[in-house]
Design an enzyme around this catalytic site. Structure first.
Site, PDB file in Angstrom:
ATOM      1  N   GLY A   1       0.827  -1.196   0.000  1.00 41.70           N
ATOM      2  CA  GLY A   1       0.000   0.000   0.000  1.00 41.70           C
ATOM      3  C   GLY A   1       0.858   1.241   0.000  1.00 41.70           C
ATOM      4  O   GLY A   1       2.075   1.181   0.112  1.00 41.70           O
TER       5      GLY A   1
ATOM      6  N   GLY B   1       0.924   5.112   1.652  1.00 37.60           N
ATOM      7  CA  GLY B   1       0.334   6.061   2.591  1.00 37.60           C
ATOM      8  C   GLY B   1       0.677   7.460   2.151  1.00 37.60           C
ATOM      9  O   GLY B   1       1.270   7.649   1.091  1.00 37.60           O
ATOM     10  N   GLY B   2       0.297   8.427   2.975  1.00 38.33           N
ATOM     11  CA  GLY B   2       0.579   9.805   2.632  1.00 38.33           C
ATOM     12  C   GLY B   2       2.072  10.054   2.502  1.00 38.33           C
ATOM     13  O   GLY B   2       2.511  10.866   1.710  1.00 38.33           O
ATOM     14  N   PHE B   3       2.883   9.336   3.282  1.00 36.97           N
ATOM     15  CA  PHE B   3       4.292   9.673   3.338  1.00 36.97           C
ATOM     16  C   PHE B   3       5.226   8.576   2.884  1.00 36.97           C
ATOM     17  O   PHE B   3       6.425   8.726   2.912  1.00 36.97           O
ATOM     18  CB  PHE B   3       4.653  10.105   4.753  1.00 36.97           C
ATOM     19  N   GLY B   4       4.689   7.457   2.526  1.00 36.27           N
ATOM     20  CA  GLY B   4       5.604   6.423   2.086  1.00 36.27           C
ATOM     21  C   GLY B   4       4.870   5.172   1.652  1.00 36.27           C
ATOM     22  O   GLY B   4       3.663   5.046   1.783  1.00 36.27           O
TER      23      GLY B   4
ATOM     24  N   LYS C   1       7.539  -0.237   6.192  1.00 37.02           N
ATOM     25  CA  LYS C   1       7.107   1.083   5.730  1.00 37.02           C
ATOM     26  C   LYS C   1       8.348   1.918   5.461  1.00 37.02           C
ATOM     27  O   LYS C   1       9.223   2.045   6.313  1.00 37.02           O
ATOM     28  CB  LYS C   1       6.237   1.761   6.784  1.00 37.02           C
TER      29      LYS C   1
ATOM     30  N   ASP D   1      -5.578   8.858  15.827  1.00 35.69           N
ATOM     31  CA  ASP D   1      -6.068   8.614  14.468  1.00 35.69           C
ATOM     32  C   ASP D   1      -6.753   7.255  14.368  1.00 35.69           C
ATOM     33  O   ASP D   1      -6.368   6.401  13.583  1.00 35.69           O
ATOM     34  CB  ASP D   1      -4.906   8.719  13.474  1.00 35.69           C
TER      35      ASP D   1
END
Ligand SMILES: *[C@@H]1O[C@H](CO)[C@@H](O)[C@H](O)[C@H]1NC(C)=O
Ligand SMILES: *[C@@H]1O[C@H](CO)[C@@H](O)[C@H](O)[C@H]1NC(C)=O
Ligand SMILES: *[C@@H]1O[C@H](CO)[C@@H](O)[C@H](O)[C@H]1NC(C)=O
Ligand SMILES: *[C@@H]1O[C@H](CO)[C@@H](O)[C@H](O)[C@H]1NC(C)=O
Ligand SMILES: *[C@@H]1O[C@H](CO)[C@@H](O)[C@H](O)[C@H]1NC(C)=O
Length: 662
Positions: A352, A354-357, A376, A472
């Site tokens: 997947g 994500g926003g940053f990696g 990640k 979150d």
């Protein structure tokens, strides 16, 4: 440590005061009471320092201290020489760890170091301290950038430190001066000669395969007066360790002499190593399983390990891991290992973005079995951030709960940070809830997940030495393990603060629609604002809808809580439940979850329950109170996300890095 303490006791503790120490072991027998061993002695006389488990240590030390200088004379260290034969058999050819150190250390101390890159000799506090009085020669099969290793196959002279004073790629020079490289972890026996010349202050290290005479030219020649390093009485011996990469490490023979040339080993008398095929065969089997049956390989390998290994051995292993984790927090992974594990971060392994990696799937050898991990990978520049990041990761890695996704460790490189999690084979919960999912979950599965996430959140809030605010909570941050247990992931936004102290003001971070109004207004995340997020999560799971969704039924600004609230007002809250749930679902539980979702979503923070109360409601130990008629939901109080109040919504470097979804 998990090694067998061989039946070798220390009987000779006399100080070798009279005359210079001299000894030779052409193989090791348990009838020789002059070695102190924390390792295994095989029946044919091999000293087996490590046996292929990860994060292991083994020691073998000559029982009597050796006199290395005479302080009442001139105080300079005596000459000495030693030779020994070793072999390193890695578990997986490309993943050997860590190596063997010939070590000389003060008789007043004992070997209490850490495994992995510390060789069982040093630890992060002691390494590099001149009060160590440690001299060593490392045969290192791992590259530790921390200690400026030149590669993953080198010999180094270590003085009080693991940053070698001198090092060289393993190998030897033949008589014509031509260099022949040697693989330390080839599994074949290799002989090492070490000499220190007290007059010239010269240290020489030479190695060669066992069938080759001592090369004339030393591999390493280093001038250093060892007098300030060596004390009068020192122990000599071997310390060996494994890290994530593992190997069986053997010493076949050893001779040592103070003030003279050590006796040559009788090579023909040395014990034989086990046949290489034995090891290979085992490894091969495991690989086939992992390749042929990727979905169930983990279970199978566990089964194989169970049957092959003794139960006691497994128990020992788990204790060892815990010990180590308590001392060091999560482990630091080698980049090379992660690279190999993810097949070079191949696109095919991508789980997947994500926003940053990006998040990659990987398989790595941990505790001699193949383990699936999720890595990640985030790019990163700031030095300041790195320090915070490591501190954060160390804290987070110590959190252990069966409904949290375990963080196994990290690795950092120039411009890059990597986080290593346990792989969750069933992916994230949102896949099963939203956008006409291919696979849906029945109510009992959903309720179990809800209770699991609630207990994880209670643990974060109250069960640990520090309060951890998650910040979150949402379906996409809940992952499902092989048994479909819900596990809360991405503690990235968690900021730690001590029990009882005021929650510090930090930058706001989180997913806007799940955020409590007071959190958005003030930027302060608290356990009570987490409860708000948990309320939104309850509604998602029960309704199979996202908190905000553009559908015909919903007005522009409406959200899930408002929508459920309207049903409740009309007296038919159950109509809000997911249409994919069968009609005979436990209606009482569904109703409880929907009402609890609303109860947690109140805009007045003091009106929300604590996670402990939430657990009581979910276990139905306490009935849920009636919703107040003054119930207000957050959209009524919500600042417009596009409004100029927005500057509050900046994220700090660390939060950004860690919050990238997986
Ligand atoms: C070890 O001790 C035994 C018994 O005391 C003795 O026979 C042997 O020579 C010793 N070996 C070495 C290498 O010192
Ligand atoms: C140390 O040196 C002194 C003076 O030369 C000598 O008398 C003594 O025996 C030596 N001690 C040892 C243990 O060698
Ligand atoms: C110090 O004493 C040792 C052993 O007695 C001797 O080998 C060495 O040459 C002496 N060193 C100096 C600098 O006198
Ligand atoms: C070195 O070790 C000594 C003794 O353990 C300790 O007192 C000292 O603070 C250490 N020095 C450093 C720089 O850590
Ligand atoms: C160390 O090696 C160098 C070069 O190979 C050699 O000249 C010297 O004599 C050796 N010293 C000792 C103490 O063996």
């Amino acid at each position: 440590m998990s090694l067998k303490l061989a039946a070798v006791t220390l009987l000779l503790v006399e100080v070798a005061a009279s005359g210079d120490t001299s000894f030779i072991f052409n193989g090791f027998q348990s009838s020789q009471y002059n070695l102190t061993i924390l390792a295994e002695l095989t029946s044919n006389g091999l000293l087996k320092l490590t046996n292929g488990e990860s994060l292991q240590e083994g020691h073998a030390v000559y029982s009597s201290p050796v006199v290395f200088k005479n302080s009442s004379n001139n105080g300079s260290a005596f000459s000495f020489s030693t030779s020994f034969v070793f072999a390193i058999r890695p578990q997986a050819a490309e993943l050997s760890g860590q190596g063997i150190m010939f070590v000389v250390y003060p008789a007043t101390k004992s070997l209490t170091g850490l495994p992995s890159q510390y060789f069982g000799v040093f630890d992060p506090d002691s390494v590099g301290n001149s009060s160590n009085h440690v001299f060593g020669v490392e045969l290192d099969t791992s590259m530790s950038t921390e200690f400026e290793d030149i590669n993953d196959n080198h010999v180094g002279i270590d003085i009080n430190d693991l940053k070698s004073a001198a090092s060289a790629v393993a190998g030897y020079h033949n008589d014509d001066g031509i260099f022949n490289a040697l693989r330390l972890a080839s599994g074949n026996p290799i002989q090492v000669w070490l000499e220190y010349h007290g007059m010239n202050k010269q240290i020489n290290v030479t190695l060669a395969p066992i069938n080759i005479d001592k090369p004339k030219q030393a591999l390493l020649s280093f001038t250093k007066d060892l007098s300030p390093i060596l004390e009068e009485n020192m122990y000599v011996g071997f310390s060996s360790s494994t890290g994530m990469g593992t190997a069986s490490q053997y010493i076949l023979g050893w001779s040592f002499e103070i003030n003279g040339q050590s006796q040559p080993l009788e090579l023909s008398q040395l014990p034989k190593l086990p046949r290489k095929g034995d090891n290979k065969h085992k490894g091969y089997k495991k690989v086939v399983l992992a390749v042929a049956l990727p979905m169930i390989s983990l279970m199978l390998v566990l089964l194989v390990t169970l049957t092959v290994n003794h139960v006691i051995k497994r128990k020992r292993f788990s204790e060892q891991l815990e010990d180590w984790e308590q001392e060091c927090g999560p482990s630091r992974f080698r980049y090379k290992d992660l690279y190999l594990a993810t097949k070079g971060f191949r696109e095919k392994e991508l789980l997947g973005r994500g926003g940053f990696g990006k998040v990659y799937k990987g398989v790595i050898v941990i505790a001699a079995s193949k383990t699936e991990i999720a890595v990640k990978r985030v790019s990163h520049e700031s030095k300041q951030g790195v320090r915070e990041f490591v501190a954060e990761v160390v804290s987070i890695g110590r959190l252990r709960h069966r409904n949290l996704v375990p963080l196994r460790g990290y690795c950092r490189r120039k411009g890059e940070l990597l986080l290593v999690y346990d792989y969750m084979p069933n992916g994230s919960l949102d896949k099963y809830l939203f956008n006409k999912p291919k696979l849906t979950l029945n109510w009992s599965q959903r309720f179990r997940i809800i209770k699991g996430v609630a207990s994880a959140l209670l643990y974060l809030h109250e069960g640990w030495e520090q309060v951890v605010v998650h910040r979150d909570i949402k379906a996409s941050n809940v992952l499902l393990d092989a048994e479909m247990n819900g596990r809360l992931g991405n503690f990235g936004l968690a900021r730690l603060h001590d029990h009882g102290s005021n929650p510090q003001t930090t930058h706001v971070a989180g997913t806007f629609r799940y955020m409590a109004p007071e959190h958005i207004r003030t930027g302060k995340a608290t356990t009570i604002s987490d409860v708000f997020g948990f309320g939104a999560f309850l509604l998602e799971v029960a309704c199979g809808r996202r908190p905000t969704e553009k559908t015909e039924e919903w007005l522009d600004n409406a959200n899930l809580a408002d929508w459920v609230y309207d049903f409740w007002k009309k007296g038919g809250i159950l109509e809000a439940k997911d249409q994919n749930l069968s009609t005979d679902s436990e209606t009482e539980e569904v109703e409880l979850v929907l009402k609890l979702g609303l109860f947690c979503s109140q805009s007045e923070p003091t009106a929300r329950p604590s996670m402990r109360q939430v657990m009581h409601y979910l276990e139905r130990e306490v009935p849920l109170p009636h919703l107040p008629s003054t119930f207000r939901h957050h959209t009524q109080d919500l600042p417009n996300p596009a409004s100029p109040d927005r500057p509050l919504l900046q994220t700090s470097v660390v939060e950004s890095i860690l919050s990238g979804g997986r």
